[in-house]
Design a protein around this motif. Structure first.
Motif, PDB file in Angstrom:
ATOM      1  N   ARG A  12       1.251 -19.267 -25.615  1.00  0.00           N
ATOM      2  CA  ARG A  12      -0.192 -19.499 -25.667  1.00  0.00           C
ATOM      3  C   ARG A  12      -0.732 -20.044 -24.350  1.00  0.00           C
ATOM      4  NH1 ARG A  12       0.019 -22.135 -31.763  1.00  0.00           N
ATOM      5  NH2 ARG A  12      -0.283 -20.163 -32.903  1.00  0.00           N
ATOM      6  N   ALA A  13       0.131 -20.702 -23.572  1.00  0.00           N
ATOM      7  CA  ALA A  13      -0.300 -21.283 -22.300  1.00  0.00           C
ATOM      8  C   ALA A  13      -0.138 -20.317 -21.125  1.00  0.00           C
ATOM      9  CB  ALA A  13       0.497 -22.559 -22.021  1.00  0.00           C
ATOM     10  N   LEU A  14       0.399 -19.122 -21.378  1.00  0.00           N
ATOM     11  CA  LEU A  14       0.570 -18.158 -20.293  1.00  0.00           C
ATOM     12  C   LEU A  14      -0.772 -17.822 -19.645  1.00  0.00           C
ATOM     13  CD1 LEU A  14       3.090 -15.632 -21.905  1.00  0.00           C
ATOM     14  CD2 LEU A  14       3.562 -17.155 -19.966  1.00  0.00           C
ATOM     15  N   SER A  15      -0.757 -17.673 -18.338  1.00  0.00           N
ATOM     16  CA  SER A  15      -1.961 -17.317 -17.592  1.00  0.00           C
ATOM     17  C   SER A  15      -2.068 -15.801 -17.465  1.00  0.00           C
ATOM     18  CB  SER A  15      -1.934 -17.962 -16.202  1.00  0.00           C
ATOM     19  OG  SER A  15      -2.892 -17.376 -15.359  1.00  0.00           O
ATOM     20  N   VAL A  16      -3.126 -15.233 -18.014  1.00  0.00           N
ATOM     21  CA  VAL A  16      -3.346 -13.792 -17.877  1.00  0.00           C
ATOM     22  C   VAL A  16      -3.498 -13.422 -16.402  1.00  0.00           C
ATOM     23  CG1 VAL A  16      -4.971 -11.914 -18.368  1.00  0.00           C
ATOM     24  CG2 VAL A  16      -4.321 -13.507 -20.184  1.00  0.00           C
ATOM     25  N   THR A  17      -4.127 -14.279 -15.648  1.00  0.00           N
ATOM     26  CA  THR A  17      -4.302 -14.035 -14.214  1.00  0.00           C
ATOM     27  C   THR A  17      -2.953 -13.938 -13.515  1.00  0.00           C
ATOM     28  OG1 THR A  17      -6.445 -15.162 -14.163  1.00  0.00           O
ATOM     29  CG2 THR A  17      -5.266 -14.949 -12.064  1.00  0.00           C
ATOM     30  N   ASP A  18      -2.050 -14.872 -13.825  1.00  0.00           N
ATOM     31  CA  ASP A  18      -0.727 -14.858 -13.200  1.00  0.00           C
ATOM     32  C   ASP A  18       0.078 -13.634 -13.638  1.00  0.00           C
ATOM     33  OD1 ASP A  18      -1.369 -17.208 -11.939  1.00  0.00           O
ATOM     34  OD2 ASP A  18      -0.154 -18.488 -13.258  1.00  0.00           O
ATOM     35  N   ILE A  19      -0.024 -13.279 -14.915  1.00  0.00           N
ATOM     36  CA  ILE A  19       0.693 -12.099 -15.406  1.00  0.00           C
ATOM     37  C   ILE A  19       0.170 -10.848 -14.707  1.00  0.00           C
ATOM     38  CG2 ILE A  19       1.166 -10.651 -17.412  1.00  0.00           C
ATOM     39  CD1 ILE A  19       0.965 -13.163 -19.145  1.00  0.00           C
ATOM     40  N   ALA A 184      -2.820  -7.937 -23.024  1.00  0.00           N
ATOM     41  CA  ALA A 184      -2.069  -7.375 -24.144  1.00  0.00           C
ATOM     42  C   ALA A 184      -0.647  -7.920 -24.179  1.00  0.00           C
ATOM     43  CB  ALA A 184      -2.051  -5.854 -24.052  1.00  0.00           C
ATOM     44  N   LEU A 185      -0.056  -8.134 -23.007  1.00  0.00           N
ATOM     45  CA  LEU A 185       1.298  -8.661 -22.944  1.00  0.00           C
ATOM     46  C   LEU A 185       1.362 -10.095 -23.461  1.00  0.00           C
ATOM     47  CD1 LEU A 185       4.159  -7.946 -22.067  1.00  0.00           C
ATOM     48  CD2 LEU A 185       3.602  -8.737 -19.768  1.00  0.00           C
ATOM     49  N   LYS A 186       0.381 -10.898 -23.111  1.00  0.00           N
ATOM     50  CA  LYS A 186       0.321 -12.262 -23.645  1.00  0.00           C
ATOM     51  C   LYS A 186       0.121 -12.225 -25.150  1.00  0.00           C
ATOM     52  CE  LYS A 186      -2.262 -16.605 -23.493  1.00  0.00           C
ATOM     53  NZ  LYS A 186      -3.260 -17.430 -22.769  1.00  0.00           N
TER      54      LYS A 186
END
Length: 229
Positions: A12-19, A184-186
């Motif tokens: 939940r804390a993953l950054s879409v920007t970083d991904i 979508a990956l997150k």
């Protein structure tokens, strides 16, 4: 190994920007080769024992695909084969996921291939707008415990992002497409962990008999046709 709940918080804390930046760095463009939708050594590969296409699908995704084309449950999904044993009458035992249904060649039921002028095939997904998250995000995964790594080990990586075998890797991708894929990956990582936690918390041994298969998903124990046990 971290608990599923801890991994869920990380997801939940993953950054879409970083991904998205990681996806841009690796690069990707779908070439419509169909390799991620087809069996290994299937009907079109000169015979041999086919290894069926296997892609995880969530219960609500099955229902969405059913509604997209008025399909029967078994047209869309089959019990995940991992964990099942081969009895006299076919597969039997308990498993914990659904996989997209496959045809007699082991290809995804929703994959079509049309011949082009140079003799090569061009693949298409007949339910592209409603395809499951695992299909939307292939060939990428994130390095979190409790999430899946489709189609084998990673062949490239950037931060938390893993890339799996695909001829489209290394190609230019726009920032907008990278961000859409990253979101979508997150979402997929979160959904996989939520599903795993729900299966764990609701699981009760079913003790299937000879020739019987029971699938445990986040909604409880089910028969292969998707009906509750």
């Amino acid at each position: 190994m971290e608990s599923l709940e801890t991994e869920l918080e990380r997801a939940r804390a993953l950054s879409v920007t970083d991904i998205a930046t990681a996806i841009e760095s690796i690069g990707f463009e779908c070439t419509r080769c169909g390799a991620c939708c087809k069996a290994t050594d299937g009907c079109g590969d000169g015979g041999g024992d086919a290894e069926p296409h296997t892609a995880t699908v969530f219960p609500d995704e099955v229902r969405r695909l059913q509604a997209a084309g008025d399909y029967d449950f078994r047209d869309v999904a089959r019990p995940m084969p991992y964990g099942l044993s081969e009895g006299e009458g076919g597969p039997e035992g308990e498993t914990f996921e659904w996989a997209l249904q496959t045809d007699d060649c082991g290809d995804c039921n929703f994959y079509e291939e049309a011949a082009t002028g140079d003799g090569e095939g061009t693949g298409r997904c007949t339910v592209h707008d409603d395809r499951p998250l695992v299909c939307r995000t292939y060939p990428f995964s994130v390095a979190l415990g409790g999430t899946s790594q489709p189609m084998g080990e990673a062949v490239d990586r950037e931060g938390m992002v893993r890339a799996h075998e695909c001829e489209g890797l290394g190609r230019d991708i726009s920032r907008a497409d990278a961000e859409e894929l990253a979101a979508a990956l997150k979402e997929r990582a979160i959904r996989e962990l939520e599903e795993a936690i729900a299966v764990r918390d609701t699981y009760e041994p079913a003790d299937p008999g000879d020739g019987e298969v029971v699938v445990h998903d986040s909604e409880g124990a089910k028969r292969p046709d998707g009906t509750p046990l």
